[in-house]
Design an enzyme around this catalytic site. Structure first.
Site, PDB file in Angstrom:
ATOM      1  N   HIS A   1       0.831  -1.213   0.000  1.00 26.40           N
ATOM      2  CA  HIS A   1       0.000   0.000   0.000  1.00 26.40           C
ATOM      3  C   HIS A   1       0.867   1.264   0.000  1.00 26.40           C
ATOM      4  O   HIS A   1       0.682   2.160  -0.846  1.00 26.40           O
ATOM      5  CB  HIS A   1      -0.909  -0.010   1.229  1.00 26.40           C
ATOM      6  CG  HIS A   1      -1.806   1.175   1.338  1.00 26.40           C
ATOM      7  ND1 HIS A   1      -3.126   1.159   0.956  1.00 26.40           N
ATOM      8  CD2 HIS A   1      -1.563   2.443   1.777  1.00 26.40           C
ATOM      9  CE1 HIS A   1      -3.663   2.345   1.159  1.00 26.40           C
ATOM     10  NE2 HIS A   1      -2.734   3.148   1.669  1.00 26.40           N
ATOM     11  N   GLU A   2       1.813   1.328   0.946  1.00 24.43           N
ATOM     12  CA  GLU A   2       2.638   2.536   1.060  1.00 24.43           C
ATOM     13  C   GLU A   2       3.565   2.707  -0.140  1.00 24.43           C
ATOM     14  O   GLU A   2       3.833   3.837  -0.555  1.00 24.43           O
ATOM     15  CB  GLU A   2       3.448   2.505   2.361  1.00 24.43           C
ATOM     16  CG  GLU A   2       2.605   2.467   3.634  1.00 24.43           C
ATOM     17  CD  GLU A   2       1.612   3.617   3.725  1.00 24.43           C
ATOM     18  OE1 GLU A   2       1.921   4.713   3.212  1.00 24.43           O
ATOM     19  OE2 GLU A   2       0.533   3.418   4.304  1.00 24.43           O
TER      20      GLU A   2
ATOM     21  N   HIS B   1       1.842   4.609  -2.880  1.00 28.34           N
ATOM     22  CA  HIS B   1       2.004   6.061  -2.714  1.00 28.34           C
ATOM     23  C   HIS B   1       3.415   6.504  -3.094  1.00 28.34           C
ATOM     24  O   HIS B   1       3.608   7.479  -3.830  1.00 28.34           O
ATOM     25  CB  HIS B   1       1.768   6.449  -1.240  1.00 28.34           C
ATOM     26  CG  HIS B   1       0.385   6.233  -0.739  1.00 28.34           C
ATOM     27  ND1 HIS B   1      -0.735   6.710  -1.379  1.00 28.34           N
ATOM     28  CD2 HIS B   1      -0.064   5.596   0.390  1.00 28.34           C
ATOM     29  CE1 HIS B   1      -1.811   6.386  -0.684  1.00 28.34           C
ATOM     30  NE2 HIS B   1      -1.425   5.710   0.388  1.00 28.34           N
TER      31      HIS B   1
END
Length: 340
Positions: A51-52, A55
């Site tokens: 997920h990170e 980003h």
């Protein structure tokens, strides 16, 4: 509590907070069994990283110097501020999309790969459930979740800043209450989701309270202290890029206490001065308290930009007199070069 860097992934530094290590220890030793707990801890860590990194990789494409932190509440990607709302929206959306992609890959492996090990099948099933659930949950319009950040960007285009903030936080509180009711009715998510929802509601209530009046004191964002501590550490060791990146991330957070925000402006101003970005540095330094490092940085900016009148005014202040003798002598020597 600040984290410590473990490794880099695709050129992105990844740090871990001690609180995250405590969370992993709880999963390993506080659950139904050590093996199951370790498997869940591994799946959560991989899912958070996926997920990170979603980003971070988009932020890296914009050359915003991203950095990932795993902490007690999940993950956080810090980066310099994007130049446009469109770029920021892409960075925000990339996290849940990366999570859904991870869920899709897990499903494909379960459906089509020749899996014979029950452990592998269990890992993939857990990855599928975690990434699907968390990505969709994260896209709900609840600030500071990713969906809430996207809603905030949209509200900023439709309303004036203060009203946009109020719309964001009121909507978030309403959605939190609806999700909590639905979670209770269908018995999904358990105590952990209720705890996250409670924290989210409290954050939005605090942020909403700040917008009611300009004189309302800012209440501390739970990540503010962690971010400024990490920025201070980077600042002290001379890692200006990391210090600035963390302070920009802090600026994008809501409900940051003035004392922490003041220090962030100071670090941004001094690090920009060190990098020779004098005009940008002054825009930060003017918002920072006149601590010795700020006064010295202002003097350098004034000198480099030929602002000798401003430099002369600076040396008349009591803050200038608190500087070390050698520093004051250097600044006064620079002032003597003022054109006639």
């Amino acid at each position: 509590m600040a984290g410590f860097q473990l490794f880099s992934l695709a050129g992105v530094p990844v740090s871990v907070s001690p609180w995250y290590l405590l969370l992993l220890a709880y999963l390993a030793f506080g659950g139904p069994g050590f093996a199951q707990g370790m498997m869940l801890a591994a799946c959560i860590t991989v899912s958070l990283l996926a997920h990170e990194m979603g980003h971070a990789l988009v932020a890296r494409a914009y050359k915003l110097q991203p950095q990932v932190l795993l902490h007690g509440f999940g993950g956080l990607t810090g980066h310099e501020r994007p130049k446009s709302n469109g770029a920021e929206a892409l960075i925000v959306a990339a996290g849940p999309l990366a999570g859904l992609s991870t869920a899709g890959l897990s499903w494909l492996a379960l459906e089509y790969a020749p899996i014979t090990s029950p452990v592998t099948a269990s890992l993939l099933s857990t990855m599928l459930w975690l990434n699907t659930f968390w990505s969709l949950f994260n896209l709900l319009p609840m600030w500071p979740m990713d969906g809430g950040q996207l809603m905030r960007l949209g509200a900023g285009r439709a309303f004036k800043p203060v009203r946009a903030e109020r719309v964001t936080h009121i909507t978030s509180i309403v959605v939190v209450l609806l999700v909590a009711l639905a979670s209770y009715k269908i018995n999904i998510g358990g105590p952990m989701i209720m705890f996250i929802l409670a924290i989210t509601a409290w954050q939005n209530y605090q942020a909403l309270s700040v917008t009611k009046t300009a004189s309302a004191p800012a209440r501390e964002n739970p990540f503010a202290r962690e971010l400024i501590d990490q920025a201070e550490q980077a600042y002290e060791r001379g890692d200006d890029d990391a210090a600035a990146r963390l302070c920009h991330q802090l600026r994008s957070e809501g409900a940051v206490p003035p004392r922490i925000l003041d220090r962030a402006w100071a670090i941004l101003g001094v690090t920009a001065t060190r990098k020779g970005e004098y005009e940008e540095a002054l825009s930060y330094l003017r918002r920072a308290p006149n601590t010795p490092d700020v006064v010295e940085a202002k003097a350098q900016c004034h000198y480099q930009l030929g602002m000798f009148d401003a430099l002369e005014a600076l040396v008349q202040t009591k803050e200038f007199l608190r500087l070390p003798n050698d520093t004051r002598s250097d600044i006064l020597a620079a002032l003597s070069e003022k054109p006639a």
